[in-house]
Design a protein around this motif. Structure first.
Motif, PDB file in Angstrom:
ATOM      1  N   ARG A 209      -2.082  10.034  -1.636  1.00 13.55           N
ATOM      2  CA  ARG A 209      -1.378  11.267  -1.773  1.00 13.55           C
ATOM      3  C   ARG A 209       0.163  10.957  -2.121  1.00 13.55           C
ATOM      4  O   ARG A 209       0.666  11.553  -3.007  1.00 13.55           O
ATOM      5  N   LEU A 210       0.586   9.636  -1.509  1.00 19.82           N
ATOM      6  CA  LEU A 210       2.138   9.439  -1.805  1.00 19.82           C
ATOM      7  C   LEU A 210       2.000   8.904  -3.625  1.00 19.82           C
ATOM      8  O   LEU A 210       3.168   9.580  -3.894  1.00 19.82           O
ATOM      9  N   ALA A 211       1.184   8.446  -4.028  1.00 20.88           N
ATOM     10  CA  ALA A 211       1.151   8.049  -5.455  1.00 20.88           C
ATOM     11  C   ALA A 211       1.094   9.142  -6.243  1.00 20.88           C
ATOM     12  O   ALA A 211       1.764   9.383  -7.381  1.00 20.88           O
ATOM     13  N   ARG A 212       0.473  10.221  -5.934  1.00 20.07           N
ATOM     14  CA  ARG A 212       0.103  11.471  -6.679  1.00 20.07           C
ATOM     15  C   ARG A 212       1.473  12.201  -6.541  1.00 20.07           C
ATOM     16  O   ARG A 212       1.954  12.670  -7.676  1.00 20.07           O
ATOM     17  N   ARG A 213       2.114  12.221  -5.427  1.00 15.70           N
ATOM     18  CA  ARG A 213       3.523  13.176  -5.423  1.00 15.70           C
ATOM     19  C   ARG A 213       4.586  12.214  -5.953  1.00 15.70           C
ATOM     20  O   ARG A 213       5.235  12.874  -6.746  1.00 15.70           O
ATOM     21  N   ARG A 214       4.699  11.098  -5.932  1.00 13.97           N
ATOM     22  CA  ARG A 214       5.712  10.357  -6.679  1.00 13.97           C
ATOM     23  C   ARG A 214       5.339  10.447  -7.999  1.00 13.97           C
ATOM     24  O   ARG A 214       6.460  10.295  -8.953  1.00 13.97           O
ATOM     25  N   GLY A 215       4.120  10.323  -8.703  1.00 17.05           N
ATOM     26  CA  GLY A 215       3.597  10.469  -9.960  1.00 17.05           C
ATOM     27  C   GLY A 215       4.220  11.682 -10.491  1.00 17.05           C
ATOM     28  O   GLY A 215       4.797  11.812 -11.721  1.00 17.05           O
ATOM     29  N   ALA A 216       3.916  12.678 -10.017  1.00 16.03           N
ATOM     30  CA  ALA A 216       4.504  14.121 -10.274  1.00 16.03           C
ATOM     31  C   ALA A 216       6.012  14.008 -10.468  1.00 16.03           C
ATOM     32  O   ALA A 216       6.666  14.575 -11.314  1.00 16.03           O
TER      33      ALA A 216
ATOM     34  N   ARG B  63       4.647   3.493  -6.080  1.00 18.45           N
ATOM     35  CA  ARG B  63       5.645   3.561  -7.343  1.00 18.45           C
ATOM     36  C   ARG B  63       5.169   3.052  -8.483  1.00 18.45           C
ATOM     37  O   ARG B  63       5.492   3.364  -9.792  1.00 18.45           O
ATOM     38  N   ILE B  64       4.041   2.122  -8.487  1.00 21.80           N
ATOM     39  CA  ILE B  64       3.370   1.517  -9.751  1.00 21.80           C
ATOM     40  C   ILE B  64       2.618   2.680 -10.458  1.00 21.80           C
ATOM     41  O   ILE B  64       2.715   3.002 -11.779  1.00 21.80           O
ATOM     42  N   GLU B  65       2.022   3.561  -9.514  1.00 24.20           N
ATOM     43  CA  GLU B  65       1.094   4.709 -10.181  1.00 24.20           C
ATOM     44  C   GLU B  65       2.342   5.778 -10.646  1.00 24.20           C
ATOM     45  O   GLU B  65       1.996   6.298 -11.821  1.00 24.20           O
ATOM     46  N   ALA B  66       3.514   6.033 -10.153  1.00 23.13           N
ATOM     47  CA  ALA B  66       4.390   6.845 -10.781  1.00 23.13           C
ATOM     48  C   ALA B  66       4.885   6.238 -11.821  1.00 23.13           C
ATOM     49  O   ALA B  66       5.096   7.057 -12.942  1.00 23.13           O
ATOM     50  N   LEU B  67       5.251   5.013 -12.212  1.00 26.43           N
ATOM     51  CA  LEU B  67       5.718   4.427 -13.648  1.00 26.43           C
ATOM     52  C   LEU B  67       4.523   4.479 -14.465  1.00 26.43           C
ATOM     53  O   LEU B  67       4.859   4.910 -15.675  1.00 26.43           O
TER      54      LEU B  67
ATOM     55  N   GLN C 237       0.696  -1.135   0.049  1.00 33.61           N
ATOM     56  CA  GLN C 237       0.036  -0.009   0.228  1.00 33.61           C
ATOM     57  C   GLN C 237       0.758   1.259   0.001  1.00 33.61           C
ATOM     58  O   GLN C 237       0.716   2.180  -0.772  1.00 33.61           O
ATOM     59  N   PHE C 238       2.058   1.257   0.795  1.00 34.01           N
ATOM     60  CA  PHE C 238       2.712   2.541   0.853  1.00 34.01           C
ATOM     61  C   PHE C 238       4.055   2.631   0.185  1.00 34.01           C
ATOM     62  O   PHE C 238       4.538   3.596   0.222  1.00 34.01           O
TER      63      PHE C 238
END
Length: 386
Positions: free
Chosen positions: A362-369, A260-264, A254-255
């Motif tokens: 929120r972590l996914a959005r930040r790492r995606g950006a 990171r998959i969202e960021a990819l 989850q964390f």
């Protein structure tokens, strides 16, 4: 045999729920070919488990019906719908899981799997499988206290359905990660929303299993000391440790892994890191599946109650009499404080699930950006100036 019955019934429910709640909507966005391939693969696995559930249930009944210690399949078959409540429940269990498998069977063909009947067949099959799973814990006689029996049945349904959707969904994710289900060009658009949707469903299942488990603990255990002093408590302790391992892996997914998959996905999923994560994801999920199967292997050993075992052991120390029926304590009575603690636990668990889901999003959005910014080509003017 009990383990096989639980795995097949819960796996059927989980695979169907994954197709309805997570994989299906994500595959539809990726395209009709992906929807057909994903639905067909999950449907085939669900049908196999549904069909295997029938001999598993009958073998379990045959073992109990045999008077010689073997397996009396004739007596097991004749016990279905024999007029008793047990016979009705066993008959419904076998009938409904067959109905569920029959409803989903057309979806094993890709031409049907992406058609308009897909959603209705999956929903009907899921309903039949859920009721078949519930028959294992429905009351087999008219209860004296309808309120208590109804609440206990509700808790068992939360426990079984939550575990089924969670474990069966993990099995489905492993199957979809194998080659052939999702085309390489569609993986970026499929996996991120699928994992996100399943994550929300899994966290709801964790809340359901935790809350129902707390109630069952209150009902059968009088304090942590009985986790070591009774056989029921020791088996329950092993189950709690395995469940804790599942939770830790879920937290890792989850964390760490899911964001990171969202960021990819946001970055196009073309860097070597994408291959690393998509390889690591099936390995982590596979480990979760093994732990979940181990939990189901341990669960059938939970017989009786730690309260009664401790009570009977205490009586045995002071009595030499031999009786055919062991004495039992009266069921616990819920007081106002019990409901207050239960309500507080419910609010706390639900709040933790919601907060955890939002933080991971929120972590996914930040790492995606951040990932998108890192792979964006530099301004040509800057290159000329350099």
């Amino acid at each position: 045999m009990a383990w096989t019955t639980w795995v097949t019934l819960m796996g059927f429910v989980g695979l169907t729920a994954l197709a309805v709640l997570a994989a299906g909507p994500a595959a539809r966005r990726a395209g009709s070919d992906t929807l057909a391939a994903v639905t067909a693969r999950l449907a085939r696995a669900a049908v196999v488990l549904g069909l295997l559930a029938v001999p598993a249930v009958l073998t379990d009944l045959a073992r109990g019906a045999s008077e010689t210690g073997g397996y009396d399949y004739r007596a097991a078959w004749n016990s279905l719908y024999d007029g008793s409540n047990d016979g009705r429940l066993s008959g419904l269990e076998v009938t409904l899981i067959l109905v569920g498998a029959a409803l989903i069977a057309p979806l094993t063909v890709r031409a049907v799997a992406a058609g308009p009947a897909r959603r209705w067949l999956l929903a009907a099959g899921l309903g039949a499988g859920a009721v078949a799973l519930g028959t294992t814990k429905f009351p087999d006689r008219t209860p004296d206290d309808w309120g208590r029996t109804g609440f206990e049945t509700l808790m068992w349904m939360l426990h079984l359905l939550g575990g089924g959707v969670w474990l069966g969904g993990l099995i489905g994710l492993v199957l979809l990660a194998l080659p052939g289900a999702v085309a390489p060009a569609d993986r970026g658009g499929f996996w991120a929303p699928t994992i996100r949707r399943f994550s929300a469903a899994a966290m709801s299942c964790v809340a359901a299993v935790t809350l129902s488990g707390l109630f069952l603990y209150w009902e059968h255990v009088d304090g942590p000391s009985q986790l070591l002093s009774t056989m029921y408590g020791r088996v329950l302790g092993v189950k709690i440790l395995l469940f804790g391992g599942l939770l830790l892996l879920g937290v890792f997914n989850q964390f760490w892994l899911h964001p990171r998959i969202e960021a990819l996905r946001a970055g196009g999923d073309r860097r070597p890191l994408g291959t690393l994560l998509l390889r690591r994801f099936p390995a982590v999920v596979g480990t979760e599946v093994l732990l979940g199967l181990t939990v189901l292997f341990v669960a059938p050993f939970l017989h009786g109650s730690a309260r009664n075992q401790a009570f009977q052991a205490g009586l045995a120390k002071h009595s030499a009499a031999v009786t055919d029926t062991l004495p039992k304590l009266a069921p616990k009575v819920a007081h106002a404080s019990t409901w207050a603690w239960g309500t507080a636990e419910t609010v706390l668990v639900i709040a933790l699930m919601i907060v955890g889901y939002r933080i991971s999003a929120r972590l996914a959005r930040r790492r995606g950006a951040a990932f998108t910014a890192a792979v964006t080509p530099a301004d040509p003017g800057d290159l000329v100036e350099a």
